[in-house]
Design a protein around this motif. Sequence first.
Motif, PDB file in Angstrom:
ATOM      1  N   GLU A  32       0.839  -1.206   0.000  1.00 18.38           N
ATOM      2  CA  GLU A  32       0.000   0.000   0.000  1.00 18.38           C
ATOM      3  C   GLU A  32       0.872   1.252   0.000  1.00 18.38           C
ATOM      4  O   GLU A  32       0.571   2.229  -0.697  1.00 18.38           O
ATOM      5  N   LEU A  33       1.961   1.218   0.779  1.00 18.93           N
ATOM      6  CA  LEU A  33       2.872   2.363   0.801  1.00 18.93           C
ATOM      7  C   LEU A  33       3.573   2.522  -0.536  1.00 18.93           C
ATOM      8  O   LEU A  33       3.762   3.649  -1.021  1.00 18.93           O
ATOM      9  N   VAL A  34       3.964   1.402  -1.144  1.00 19.42           N
ATOM     10  CA  VAL A  34       4.617   1.467  -2.454  1.00 19.42           C
ATOM     11  C   VAL A  34       3.684   2.127  -3.465  1.00 19.42           C
ATOM     12  O   VAL A  34       4.103   3.007  -4.233  1.00 19.42           O
ATOM     13  N   ALA A  35       2.415   1.724  -3.457  1.00 16.31           N
ATOM     14  CA  ALA A  35       1.440   2.312  -4.388  1.00 16.31           C
ATOM     15  C   ALA A  35       1.200   3.782  -4.062  1.00 16.31           C
ATOM     16  O   ALA A  35       1.081   4.627  -4.962  1.00 16.31           O
ATOM     17  N   PHE A  36       1.124   4.101  -2.769  1.00 20.99           N
ATOM     18  CA  PHE A  36       0.882   5.488  -2.351  1.00 20.99           C
ATOM     19  C   PHE A  36       2.038   6.389  -2.748  1.00 20.99           C
ATOM     20  O   PHE A  36       1.839   7.529  -3.191  1.00 20.99           O
ATOM     21  N   ALA A  37       3.266   5.888  -2.598  1.00 18.03           N
ATOM     22  CA  ALA A  37       4.434   6.691  -2.947  1.00 18.03           C
ATOM     23  C   ALA A  37       4.456   7.006  -4.437  1.00 18.03           C
ATOM     24  O   ALA A  37       4.857   8.099  -4.844  1.00 18.03           O
ATOM     25  N   GLY A  38       4.038   6.046  -5.247  1.00 19.98           N
ATOM     26  CA  GLY A  38       3.924   6.295  -6.677  1.00 19.98           C
ATOM     27  C   GLY A  38       5.205   6.769  -7.331  1.00 19.98           C
ATOM     28  O   GLY A  38       5.174   7.631  -8.210  1.00 19.98           O
ATOM     29  N   GLY A  39       6.338   6.252  -6.893  1.00 13.88           N
ATOM     30  CA  GLY A  39       7.614   6.645  -7.490  1.00 13.88           C
ATOM     31  C   GLY A  39       8.268   7.831  -6.818  1.00 13.88           C
ATOM     32  O   GLY A  39       9.410   8.180  -7.147  1.00 13.88           O
ATOM     33  N   ARG A  40       7.555   8.488  -5.879  1.00 17.16           N
ATOM     34  CA  ARG A  40       8.161   9.611  -5.157  1.00 17.16           C
ATOM     35  C   ARG A  40       9.185   9.105  -4.139  1.00 17.16           C
ATOM     36  O   ARG A  40       9.088   7.990  -3.642  1.00 17.16           O
ATOM     37  N   ASP A  41      10.158   9.959  -3.822  1.00 16.71           N
ATOM     38  CA  ASP A  41      11.170   9.587  -2.842  1.00 16.71           C
ATOM     39  C   ASP A  41      10.539   9.544  -1.451  1.00 16.71           C
ATOM     40  O   ASP A  41       9.848  10.486  -1.037  1.00 16.71           O
ATOM     41  N   VAL A  42      10.813   8.470  -0.721  1.00 13.17           N
ATOM     42  CA  VAL A  42      10.254   8.267   0.613  1.00 13.17           C
ATOM     43  C   VAL A  42      11.366   8.391   1.641  1.00 13.17           C
ATOM     44  O   VAL A  42      12.458   7.835   1.469  1.00 13.17           O
ATOM     45  N   PHE A  43      11.074   9.112   2.718  1.00 14.90           N
ATOM     46  CA  PHE A  43      12.042   9.297   3.806  1.00 14.90           C
ATOM     47  C   PHE A  43      11.509   8.661   5.086  1.00 14.90           C
ATOM     48  O   PHE A  43      10.400   8.949   5.512  1.00 14.90           O
ATOM     49  N   PHE A  44      12.314   7.760   5.661  1.00 15.57           N
ATOM     50  CA  PHE A  44      11.977   7.108   6.925  1.00 15.57           C
ATOM     51  C   PHE A  44      12.890   7.663   8.008  1.00 15.57           C
ATOM     52  O   PHE A  44      14.039   7.210   8.142  1.00 15.57           O
ATOM     53  N   PRO A  45      12.479   8.648   8.789  1.00 16.19           N
ATOM     54  CA  PRO A  45      13.354   9.223   9.819  1.00 16.19           C
ATOM     55  C   PRO A  45      13.813   8.170  10.821  1.00 16.19           C
ATOM     56  O   PRO A  45      13.021   7.374  11.328  1.00 16.19           O
ATOM     57  N   GLY A  46      15.112   8.167  11.066  1.00 15.57           N
ATOM     58  CA  GLY A  46      15.670   7.284  12.070  1.00 15.57           C
ATOM     59  C   GLY A  46      15.790   5.830  11.677  1.00 15.57           C
ATOM     60  O   GLY A  46      16.274   5.015  12.465  1.00 15.57           O
ATOM     61  N   ARG A  47      15.368   5.479  10.476  1.00 16.94           N
ATOM     62  CA  ARG A  47      15.431   4.086  10.038  1.00 16.94           C
ATOM     63  C   ARG A  47      16.830   3.792   9.511  1.00 16.94           C
ATOM     64  O   ARG A  47      17.392   4.559   8.732  1.00 16.94           O
ATOM     65  N   SER A  48      17.389   2.663   9.909  1.00 22.69           N
ATOM     66  CA  SER A  48      18.800   2.384   9.652  1.00 22.69           C
ATOM     67  C   SER A  48      19.103   1.843   8.261  1.00 22.69           C
ATOM     68  O   SER A  48      20.246   1.826   7.842  1.00 22.69           O
ATOM     69  N   GLY A  49      18.098   1.368   7.550  1.00 20.88           N
ATOM     70  CA  GLY A  49      18.360   0.715   6.271  1.00 20.88           C
ATOM     71  C   GLY A  49      18.550  -0.776   6.418  1.00 20.88           C
ATOM     72  O   GLY A  49      18.849  -1.471   5.452  1.00 20.88           O
ATOM     73  N   LEU A  50      18.392  -1.272   7.657  1.00 18.33           N
ATOM     74  CA  LEU A  50      18.486  -2.700   7.918  1.00 18.33           C
ATOM     75  C   LEU A  50      17.172  -3.201   8.507  1.00 18.33           C
ATOM     76  O   LEU A  50      16.399  -2.436   9.073  1.00 18.33           O
ATOM     77  N   ALA A  51      16.936  -4.491   8.358  1.00 23.07           N
ATOM     78  CA  ALA A  51      15.750  -5.122   8.924  1.00 23.07           C
ATOM     79  C   ALA A  51      16.162  -6.504   9.419  1.00 23.07           C
ATOM     80  O   ALA A  51      17.325  -6.901   9.313  1.00 23.07           O
ATOM     81  N   THR A  52      15.230  -7.239   9.969  1.00 18.33           N
ATOM     82  CA  THR A  52      15.522  -8.599  10.410  1.00 18.33           C
ATOM     83  C   THR A  52      14.544  -9.573   9.788  1.00 18.33           C
ATOM     84  O   THR A  52      13.360  -9.264   9.624  1.00 18.33           O
ATOM     85  N   ARG A  53      15.076 -10.727   9.428  1.00 25.29           N
ATOM     86  CA  ARG A  53      14.258 -11.797   8.892  1.00 25.29           C
ATOM     87  C   ARG A  53      13.491 -12.446  10.040  1.00 25.29           C
ATOM     88  O   ARG A  53      13.772 -12.197  11.217  1.00 25.29           O
ATOM     89  N   ALA A  54      12.534 -13.283   9.717  1.00 23.93           N
ATOM     90  CA  ALA A  54      11.728 -13.928  10.758  1.00 23.93           C
ATOM     91  C   ALA A  54      12.588 -14.709  11.744  1.00 23.93           C
ATOM     92  O   ALA A  54      12.246 -14.812  12.927  1.00 23.93           O
ATOM     93  N   ASP A  55      13.728 -15.247  11.278  1.00 24.42           N
ATOM     94  CA  ASP A  55      14.595 -16.021  12.173  1.00 24.42           C
ATOM     95  C   ASP A  55      15.636 -15.163  12.874  1.00 24.42           C
ATOM     96  O   ASP A  55      16.530 -15.676  13.541  1.00 24.42           O
ATOM     97  N   GLY A  56      15.538 -13.841  12.723  1.00 20.80           N
ATOM     98  CA  GLY A  56      16.448 -12.937  13.407  1.00 20.80           C
ATOM     99  C   GLY A  56      17.666 -12.521  12.615  1.00 20.80           C
ATOM    100  O   GLY A  56      18.443 -11.673  13.068  1.00 20.80           O
ATOM    101  N   LEU A  57      17.883 -13.071  11.434  1.00 16.26           N
ATOM    102  CA  LEU A  57      19.039 -12.704  10.613  1.00 16.26           C
ATOM    103  C   LEU A  57      18.869 -11.278  10.094  1.00 16.26           C
ATOM    104  O   LEU A  57      17.815 -10.908   9.584  1.00 16.26           O
ATOM    105  N   VAL A  58      19.909 -10.475  10.231  1.00 20.56           N
ATOM    106  CA  VAL A  58      19.869  -9.095   9.747  1.00 20.56           C
ATOM    107  C   VAL A  58      19.943  -9.084   8.223  1.00 20.56           C
ATOM    108  O   VAL A  58      20.790  -9.758   7.625  1.00 20.56           O
ATOM    109  N   ILE A  59      19.050  -8.312   7.609  1.00 15.91           N
ATOM    110  CA  ILE A  59      19.011  -8.205   6.150  1.00 15.91           C
ATOM    111  C   ILE A  59      18.886  -6.731   5.764  1.00 15.91           C
ATOM    112  O   ILE A  59      18.650  -5.866   6.611  1.00 15.91           O
ATOM    113  N   VAL A  60      19.033  -6.465   4.491  1.00 13.96           N
ATOM    114  CA  VAL A  60      18.799  -5.122   3.960  1.00 13.96           C
ATOM    115  C   VAL A  60      17.312  -4.806   4.071  1.00 13.96           C
ATOM    116  O   VAL A  60      16.457  -5.667   3.843  1.00 13.96           O
TER     117      VAL A  60
END
Length: 485
Positions: free
Chosen positions: A361-389
Amino acid sequence: MAWAVLLVGALTWPLLAPGELAARDMLVLDQPALSAAALGFGDTAARNVPQDGVLALAGQVVPASWLVRVLIIGAAGLAAGAAAWLTRLLRARAGLAPSAPAAAAAMTVAVLNPFIVERLLQGHWSLVIAAWLLPGVAAASLAGRPLLAGLGVIGASLTPSGALLATLTAVAAARGRRHRVGALLVGLAASLPWLVPGVLAASTAPSASAAAFAPRAEAWVGTAGALLGLGGIWNAEAVPASRAAGFAVFGVLLFLVLATAWRRCPRPLLLLAVLGLGGATLTWLAPGLTGWAVEHVPGAGLVRDGQKLVMLAIPAYVALAGLMRREWLAATVLALAVLQVPDAPRELTVLRPATVAVDEELVAFAGGRDVFFPGRSGLATRADGLVIVDPATKAMSVVESGALVVDGRVVDPPSPRWVAAGEAWARRDLARLAELGVGVVVDGGTVVETGAAARPLPVPGLLLLAWWLALPWGLLAIAAARRRD
């Protein structure tokens, strides 16, 4: 043939499960976004071009994650085939009879080695493809087949490091000045998608990053022994358990056995091995020198991860394995190569595709516009806890931080636009955010539009991507024209 299939299958079988590719630095969605970052003109250095642009285009037609799986498996198969070809070629030149055990040993060294396994565990899939292509580039160059060598260089140039190291291999192993010049020109042409944005940005890296990415010691063999065995990646978490238990010693033994055939190995391959192992050792012994280079020389950041230079030794190791005079020596090489990383098939299960959460929904809402996530590191975690992009950085156009902290030290500072956007958002200055090209701000549950429209894709990036995609066809056309003449 059966041994090659077994080798390739042992390493790549986890990739055949459904899902998308998400393991540490590897994040390949089925439909990644074609953004400025994917073209090398984003907020951070152009480290992922042209691969991200290629995947974004391919994702419009086929699932990009499945394309990557095909490329990985195909490159592994090509490595096995090239090892067999190089073995036949060099044994004939050395006056040695064909040997199935020697060919099997060469295949094993080419497909299954610590560099390949550790880089797969780190998620460096395109660098692994480049490493698997190097024996083929070397064999084609030595055989006087510049077209095949050039196609190998282009394939390796999916990643900047692959382009550089494959070009060095092709130039060093080429037969005659004309072929060397041709190899250099192909390598330069294939490197333009990252060279141009790199030159325009004049990007450098902090000197501290050299020490953070220096080669790492492994149990019983230290750093020097790890490098001789083609191991020693900087991230201890991307190392098979067997290496930590002392199995790296088999890599040193393998090196010693291979060295017995050095007189029969083509000199260009030996020189490449010395350059690769020596360069990697230098980044370990002289991090200050490497740090100065990456901070003051644009583009030198490519070699701050000095361990990757051992890639240059792979063609020589493969050739030496194929040049064993005695079958028992070839069998020894095969056994030692396997014993370096006997748990590779089990360890690589971490590559099993996963369900990646993307806010459609966010991807569709952004519609190609640049999105800014304040304070977000650019990393996430997989369901098993492995750090991913963070999947958002691949699913849409994101203002990227690019900051990297290793062991509590800032290795890469955040990008200027990310810092400026954070300061503007702290003041709730939407006009300034719009000036920075930010169209949407997502702060937790708060979503704010700034009024900025989607920025057009950078024309130079599109042209460079088109150039890279056209290169193999241009090479084939030139070869066909020469045959007619």
